[in-house]
Write an enzyme that holds these catalytic residues in place. Structure first.
Site, PDB file in Angstrom:
ATOM      1  N   PRO A 151       1.617   8.275  -1.474  1.00  0.00           N
ATOM      2  CA  PRO A 151       2.161   9.498  -0.862  1.00  0.00           C
ATOM      3  C   PRO A 151       1.784   9.673   0.594  1.00  0.00           C
ATOM      4  CG  PRO A 151       1.373   9.965  -3.078  1.00  0.00           C
ATOM      5  CD  PRO A 151       0.971   8.551  -2.778  1.00  0.00           C
TER       6      PRO A 151
ATOM      7  N   ASP B  37       0.844  -1.198   0.000  1.00  0.00           N
ATOM      8  CA  ASP B  37       0.000   0.000   0.000  1.00  0.00           C
ATOM      9  C   ASP B  37       0.878   1.248   0.000  1.00  0.00           C
ATOM     10  OD1 ASP B  37      -2.572   1.496   2.094  1.00  0.00           O
ATOM     11  OD2 ASP B  37      -2.427   1.361  -0.085  1.00  0.00           O
TER      12      ASP B  37
END
Length: 750
Positions: free
Chosen positions: A159, A156
């Site tokens: 940003p 996963d």
């Protein structure tokens, strides 16, 4: 301050008040973050006098069952075990893990910095300077190289899970869904539950394909997505809905970053595209290789990285506007709230204007909110979008409403962020079936945006579009038609005929024309939209296929059954290719193909199709699912057409019994099945029994729909015909006369 990203609800013990002490040691002071799994608090470890971050697992809401709660808890425990085993300067340190008053918690180092999503948002989605991109990439690659040698895949990387420290260092956090390479069977049990794993904008093709072959190269693909966004300001497939994003990752070549930002070094452009290769074997094979290429690239950039520039001031014009078409600039980097109904427009773009905000002619904005307040509200807004995307309408509505109230106080009632929250709250109301309330809220948002942003602004038109949809749901098709027509005219002026939002509005206008009985116009407009969408989006794009489906519907309403059958079969084939043979949309097209076959007298083919469809629907959704029952009803109809009336009657009775139990005794679908029972009884010569059922259906329809509704009148005619078969001519004639009088006096149905 930052830490591993967290979620929602209260801290353990006393409902989240400041000063809560966990296990007599960790005193919670301030909520500093929310995310998908829990909330993160700034805290003090009183045993060691150390400042820490404490992440608390989100308590289960009423909409979550025990199984879902267990999955979240297991993910949380795995995050603790995985993260605590990692010792690297590029990975968030985990100090402790435990459970306090039924709430799981994780104690981590408290980081002084911001995650990359916050940095991009602060910069109003401007890309980062090239040296910063390379520096961040190199540090992330080093951390991934370490974790991969430990047999761990993050799964996963995005940003929001990468933090840039104030001293320039970079750390990866949140290993909540990391895959232990030696524990594949355990992970498969976790991911086989239907709970989403990963984030669509950053998922690798192999994650989307659910092939099970997800290894460390999936993280490299996600790294490519992150670098693409840092270098250009947007992810590689920044499309309007989750399905389109996933299909983009799986099937579409990304636009080269240099096409969006020509000053990027060719070597960086090449590395990003190599990381985004569809096949894992075509990517760099390990993070160490990526790090080596980045070091070589840094050596040629002319100096060490420098800090990112401060975010532009509120209202300052962007510098990238000319690089993308106008409609693309309105797309958001977040995932729009999803719905079981067709989303007729992407949600309004979340504006990132900070501080006091006002427009000419308006009152002055409120005092600038305290630092961090807007970021917290943006996080809660995103969380509400996530809740809506999985169908938790009640929780999503409550959270959007709370955020709207807070934004109203912090930024003013007419600030774009406040209106964005109101817009999303209205969308949740439609999901809750509270369409009248949704319509009022959409009207308010549309009117306010028209005054503040302008009548042709995309966000204004988005609200008016959804208001038109709500009018259609409420059966107010003439008003919906007028609203759609005005929105379409504005979108044509502002964005042109091939803009996706323009085409969406045309599609809805065609649909609404069909509901007004203007079938010829509806067909022509739907065909026009289908051709344009095929040209702009591709022949197999889901929106193209939705419009093609509507073309088939209009052909059927015009009784052009052979042409409709061809269209539905083409749609079914395309959906099977793109979505899979068992996808609900594929099965819906097969269902309509069966209707056409029956209308063409090809009932044997229709029967075979519906037998397969019933098997598929039962296997996928269960025997009581409404779509399974629809397919069974159609199967029974075709059994009757073929003269198999005993089987048809048995099928109708079974379906009616299930529908009555699941939907209620006066639900329209239940009554349709009961009428089919009466039809079967009549064909078998059991007219007195048929009359009883026809009378029951007619009375129920009159009670629910009214005496003059077409369905009620049809049922009364059924009664009269049955009475004729029984030789009760006078009673039959009395019903016929009453029906004729009611038809004469009834208001015209649209």
């Amino acid at each position: 301050m930052a830490a591993g990203q967290g979620g929602d609800h209260h801290a353990p013990g006393d409902g989240g008040e400041h000063g809560t002490v966990i296990q007599g040691r960790y005193r919670l002071h301030e909520l500093i973050g929310r995310g998908g799994m829990g909330e993160v608090w700034r805290a003090l470890d009183e045993s060691l006098g150390r400042r820490v971050a404490v992440k608390c697992l989100k308590p289960a809401g009423q909409a979550r069952d025990a199984g879902f709660t267990r999955i979240l808890q297991e993910r949380f425990r795995r995050e603790a075990r995985v993260a605590a085993a990692l010792q690297h300067r590029g990975i968030t340190v985990v100090h402790d893990f435990g459970e306090h008053e039924g709430v799981l918690f994780l104690v981590m180092e408290l980081l002084d910095g911001r995650n990359l999503l916050q940095i991009l948002d602060d910069a109003q989605r401007h890309p980062l300077p090239v040296p910063d991109v390379i520096d961040i990439a190199e540090q992330v690659a080093a951390a991934l190289a370490y974790t991969h040698t430990q047999g761990i895949v993050h799964r996963d990387l995005k940003p929001a899970n990468i933090i840039r420290l104030s001293d320039g260092g970079v750390k990866i956090c949140d290993f909540g869904i990391a895959r232990l390479g030696h524990d594949i069977g355990f992970t498969s049990r976790l991911t086989g539950t239907g709970v989403a794993m990963g984030t669509p904008h950053y998922m690798s093709p192999e994650q989307i394909g659910a092939s099970g072959e997800v290894d460390h190269r999936s993280d490299l693909y996600s790294l490519g997505c992150v670098l693409y966004e840092l270098a250009t300001g947007a992810p590689p497939f920044d499309l309007g809905d989750t399905w389109s994003i996933l299909v983009g990752h799986r099937d579409s070549a990304p636009e080269p970053p240099r096409a969006r930002r020509p000053e990027l070094p060719p070597e960086l452009d090449r590395l990003i595209l190599d990381l985004l290769a569809k096949e894992p074997d075509d990517r760099p094979q390990d993070a160490a290789d990526v790090g080596g290429r980045l070091k070589a690239l840094r050596a040629g950039t002319g100096g060490p990285p420098h800090p990112a520039p401060p975010a532009p001031a509120a209202g300052e014009p962007g510098t990238q506007g000319g690089e993308l078409p106008g409609w693309a600039r309105q797309l958001t980097t977040g995932i729009p709230a999803a719905s079981t109904r067709l989303r007729h427009t992407a949600p309004a773009s979340p504006h990132r204007i900070t501080g006091a905000w006002s427009t000419r002619g308006m009152r002055a904005g409120p005092p600038a909110p305290a630092p961090g307040v807007l970021a917290e509200l943006a996080g809660r807004h995103a969380e509400a979008l996530d809740l809506a995307r999985i169908g938790n309408w009640r929780q999503a509505y409550d959270l959007h409403t709370a955020v709207a109230a807070a934004r109203d106080q912090a930024q003013g009632p007419e600030h774009p962020d406040t209106l964005s929250s109101r817009y999303e709250a209205a969308y949740c109301l439609t999901g809750l079936g509270r369409t009248e309330e949704a319509l009022g809220l959409y009207a308010y948002v549309g009117e306010t945006r028209a005054r503040v942003l302008g009548p042709d602004h995309p966000d204004t038109l988005a609200a008016r579009h959804e208001a038109a949809y709500a009018l259609g749901v409420l059966g107010r098709h003439l008003e919906a038609h007028q609203e759609y027509a005005e929105v379409l005219a504005a979108r044509l002026r502002a964005a042109g005929p091939d803009d996706p939002d323009t085409l969406q509005c045309k599609h809805n206008l065609a649909y609404n024309l069909g509901r007004l009985g203007r079938t010829g116009e509806a067909y022509e407009l739907a065909a026009e939209v289908a051709e344009a969408r095929a040209r702009v989006l591709g022949a197999d794009h889901p929106q193209t296929l939705i419009t093609r489906f509507e073309v088939g519907h209009m052909l059927g309403k015009s009784r052009r059954w052979a042409e409709a059958l061809d269209v539905y079969r083409e749609v079914a084939d395309a959906r099977a290719r793109v979505c899979g043979p068992d996808h609900p949309d594929t099965l819906a097209a097969h269902y309509e193909s069966g209707i056409c076959l029956g209308r063409l007298g090809r009932s044997a083919e229709a029967l075979e199709l519906y037998e397969s469809l019933v098997e598929a629907r039962t296997r996928i959704s269960g025997s009581t699912d409404p779509e399974t029952l629809r397919a069974r009803h159609a199967l029974g109809v075709n059994l009757g057409r073929l003269g198999h009336w005993e089987r048809a009657l048995a099928e109708a009775r079974d379906v009616a019994a299930v529908r009555e139990r699941v939907l209620g005794h006066v639900h329209p679908d239940t009554l349709v099945s009961k009428r089919e029972i009466a039809v079967g009884l009549g064909w078998l010569g059991r007219w007195s029994h048929a009359l009883t059922v026809y009378h029951e259906v007619a009375d129920a329809r009159e009670q629910v729909l009214g005496a003059t509704h077409p369905d009620t009148l049809t049922s009364r005619n059924d009664e009269a015909q049955c009475l004729l078969q029984l030789g009760r001519t006078a009673e039959a004639q009395a019903i016929y006369d009453r029906v004729a009088a009611q038809q004469h006096n009834a208001p015209q149905q649209l």
